[in-house]
Design a protein around this motif. Sequence first.
Motif, PDB file in Angstrom:
ATOM      1  N   TRP A  26       8.738  -3.454  -1.097  1.00 10.20           N
ATOM      2  CA  TRP A  26       7.367  -3.415  -0.589  1.00 10.20           C
ATOM      3  C   TRP A  26       6.729  -4.800  -0.574  1.00 10.20           C
ATOM      4  CZ3 TRP A  26       2.889  -4.895  -3.058  1.00 10.20           C
ATOM      5  CH2 TRP A  26       1.692  -4.605  -2.381  1.00 10.20           C
ATOM      6  N   LEU A  27       6.949  -5.586  -1.642  1.00  5.86           N
ATOM      7  CA  LEU A  27       6.356  -6.917  -1.721  1.00  5.86           C
ATOM      8  C   LEU A  27       6.967  -7.838  -0.670  1.00  5.86           C
ATOM      9  CD1 LEU A  27       4.585  -9.065  -2.977  1.00  5.86           C
ATOM     10  CD2 LEU A  27       6.312  -9.387  -4.773  1.00  5.86           C
ATOM     11  N   GLU A  29       8.262  -6.946   2.159  1.00  2.51           N
ATOM     12  CA  GLU A  29       7.769  -6.495   3.467  1.00  2.51           C
ATOM     13  C   GLU A  29       6.342  -6.978   3.704  1.00  2.51           C
ATOM     14  OE1 GLU A  29       6.852  -2.323   5.906  1.00  2.51           O
ATOM     15  OE2 GLU A  29       7.870  -2.271   3.956  1.00  2.51           O
ATOM     16  N   LEU A  30       5.509  -6.935   2.657  1.00  2.00           N
ATOM     17  CA  LEU A  30       4.128  -7.398   2.767  1.00  2.00           C
ATOM     18  C   LEU A  30       4.079  -8.862   3.200  1.00  2.00           C
ATOM     19  CD1 LEU A  30       1.043  -6.941   2.227  1.00  2.00           C
ATOM     20  CD2 LEU A  30       1.485  -7.760  -0.108  1.00  2.00           C
ATOM     21  N   LYS A  33       5.578  -9.440   6.916  1.00  2.00           N
ATOM     22  CA  LYS A  33       4.790  -8.854   7.997  1.00  2.00           C
ATOM     23  C   LYS A  33       3.938  -9.897   8.725  1.00  2.00           C
ATOM     24  CE  LYS A  33       3.247  -4.917   6.800  1.00  2.00           C
ATOM     25  NZ  LYS A  33       2.386  -3.874   6.161  1.00  2.00           N
ATOM     26  N   GLN A  34       3.387 -10.854   7.963  1.00  6.62           N
ATOM     27  CA  GLN A  34       2.517 -11.854   8.571  1.00  6.62           C
ATOM     28  C   GLN A  34       2.969 -13.279   8.266  1.00  6.62           C
ATOM     29  OE1 GLN A  34      -1.827 -10.893   8.288  1.00  6.62           O
ATOM     30  NE2 GLN A  34      -1.135  -9.252   6.936  1.00  6.62           N
ATOM     31  N   TYR A  55       3.894 -10.519  -8.444  1.00  9.26           N
ATOM     32  CA  TYR A  55       2.519 -10.197  -8.028  1.00  9.26           C
ATOM     33  C   TYR A  55       2.035  -9.072  -8.929  1.00  9.26           C
ATOM     34  CZ  TYR A  55      -0.940  -7.616  -5.155  1.00  9.26           C
ATOM     35  OH  TYR A  55      -2.034  -6.912  -4.702  1.00  9.26           O
ATOM     36  N   GLN A  57      -0.955  -6.517  -9.761  1.00 12.19           N
ATOM     37  CA  GLN A  57      -2.208  -5.854  -9.401  1.00 12.19           C
ATOM     38  C   GLN A  57      -2.934  -5.439 -10.682  1.00 12.19           C
ATOM     39  OE1 GLN A  57      -1.294  -2.542  -6.837  1.00 12.19           O
ATOM     40  NE2 GLN A  57      -0.853  -3.852  -5.067  1.00 12.19           N
ATOM     41  N   TYR A  71       4.838  -6.351  -9.326  1.00 14.08           N
ATOM     42  CA  TYR A  71       5.800  -6.277  -8.225  1.00 14.08           C
ATOM     43  C   TYR A  71       6.623  -7.571  -8.236  1.00 14.08           C
ATOM     44  CZ  TYR A  71       3.015  -2.377  -6.485  1.00 14.08           C
ATOM     45  OH  TYR A  71       2.352  -1.178  -6.364  1.00 14.08           O
ATOM     46  N   ILE A 391      -1.430 -12.598  -0.220  1.00 10.81           N
ATOM     47  CA  ILE A 391      -1.739 -11.642  -1.287  1.00 10.81           C
ATOM     48  C   ILE A 391      -3.249 -11.464  -1.419  1.00 10.81           C
ATOM     49  CG2 ILE A 391      -1.569 -11.193  -3.765  1.00 10.81           C
ATOM     50  CD1 ILE A 391       1.084 -10.843  -2.290  1.00 10.81           C
ATOM     51  N   TYR A 394      -4.605  -9.236   1.275  1.00  8.24           N
ATOM     52  CA  TYR A 394      -4.278  -7.848   0.969  1.00  8.24           C
ATOM     53  C   TYR A 394      -5.221  -7.310  -0.107  1.00  8.24           C
ATOM     54  CZ  TYR A 394      -1.883  -3.782  -0.885  1.00  8.24           C
ATOM     55  OH  TYR A 394      -1.601  -2.512  -1.328  1.00  8.24           O
ATOM     56  N   ARG A 398      -7.543  -3.880  -0.488  1.00  9.94           N
ATOM     57  CA  ARG A 398      -6.918  -2.864  -1.341  1.00  9.94           C
ATOM     58  C   ARG A 398      -7.994  -2.006  -2.007  1.00  9.94           C
ATOM     59  NH1 ARG A 398      -4.994  -2.117  -6.578  1.00  9.94           N
ATOM     60  NH2 ARG A 398      -5.762  -4.133  -7.373  1.00  9.94           N
TER      61      ARG A 398
END
Length: 415
Positions: A26-27, A29-30, A33-34, A55, A57, A71, A391, A394, A398
């Motif tokens: 997931w990290l 991909e995050l 993505k950009q 990372y 949270q 993550y 991050i 995001y 979130r």
Amino acid sequence: MKRFLATKGCLLLCFFAAARQKTDPWLEELLRKQASPLLLHVLNKPDNFQYQLIYTQIDRDKHNRPQFKHYFLNVDRNRYFNPASMVKMPVAFAALEKLNELKKKGVNKYTAMLTDSSYERQTRVLTDTSAANGLPSIAQYIRKIFLVSDNDAYNRLYEFIGQQTLNEKLWQKGYTDSRITRRFVTMNEEQNRHTNAIRFIQDGRLIYEQPAAYNPTPFDFSKKILTGKGHWNRNDSLINEPMDFTTHNNIPLEDLQQIAQSVLFPESVKPQQRFRLTEDDYRFLYRYMSELPRESKHPKYDTTEFFESYTKFFFFKADRGRIPPSIRAFNKTGWSYGFLTDVTYIVDFEHKVEFMLSGVIYVNSDGILNDNKYEYEQVGYPIFKETGQLIYQYELTRPRKHQPNLRKFQLNYQD
């Protein structure tokens, strides 16, 4: 049958290799993505850039108690990176802890600390022109460590704690893969085991004297650590062999993240993992982990050299830009031999956002160490900046069940 056994053996090796490495798809991909072309280039070459990222949270409950979700991307505690100045962070914490354990009347972090020379290659420190009173102290050394990553300040705290006590403190807290074996000055392994005699002085009067110390405890150097394809030695000769880091300082990224978290959020770790600090110690550390060089009066810094984001890698240092007044980074960084590291807690008071980021990257395309030809500016700092920005963006979107109360980290930097 032999072919089957070989295939089975290969699968087992792959399994154990993967088990050592932590990655949350997931990290990745995050980020992808950009990601810019540069970030994609780095992400596609994990072996070249040896990057690791954590990372964290942070979510608060209705009582404002923080909960943490980590993550990971390419995190492997068995993959060596040179921590460089990152070791100054646990040394600063351990120095305050030892000071509290002394329980000597009149000795505190502001007391004048004079360092003597007790063994070969050791040096004395009797004054500190950067301090308001012209005298060295544990408080002044810690300020310089976090404001500009001062090497001599680290050396003096290393000497105050002692090599044996320093490492035993880390091991007792569960950081058994960590070791701090050396100062940042040319010394051999034996010389680094010896630490200086120290005197604490008040109004010209001796109030406590600490004798010179020696660490008899052996380190486990059985695992060879070799990096690069060549290096320049102390005689300015090119050696066409990897550089040997076997006896160097070593702290895995996960340990650095937890050490920082244990001070920023002591209630989030087990009691045995915490440093024994006072409330005043915590406030002191929070201030200097987040203060900017231009805000410091003692020491006073030339801000053309020590610019605002000098030690703030994640989404700040790459362009030397001003840091928005609503954002603070509570962190420590390290850079050496092509390795860049940052462990940081980011707070945006305006948008009520908080998170932790811990990362390391290796930017040394020619594979030669100690030649001062590293891609810090071209690759390293831009990657830290972009990763932090992605991050942060995001985090702005979130959802949070409870808005955090961040008053604890809103500090006065004017006194």
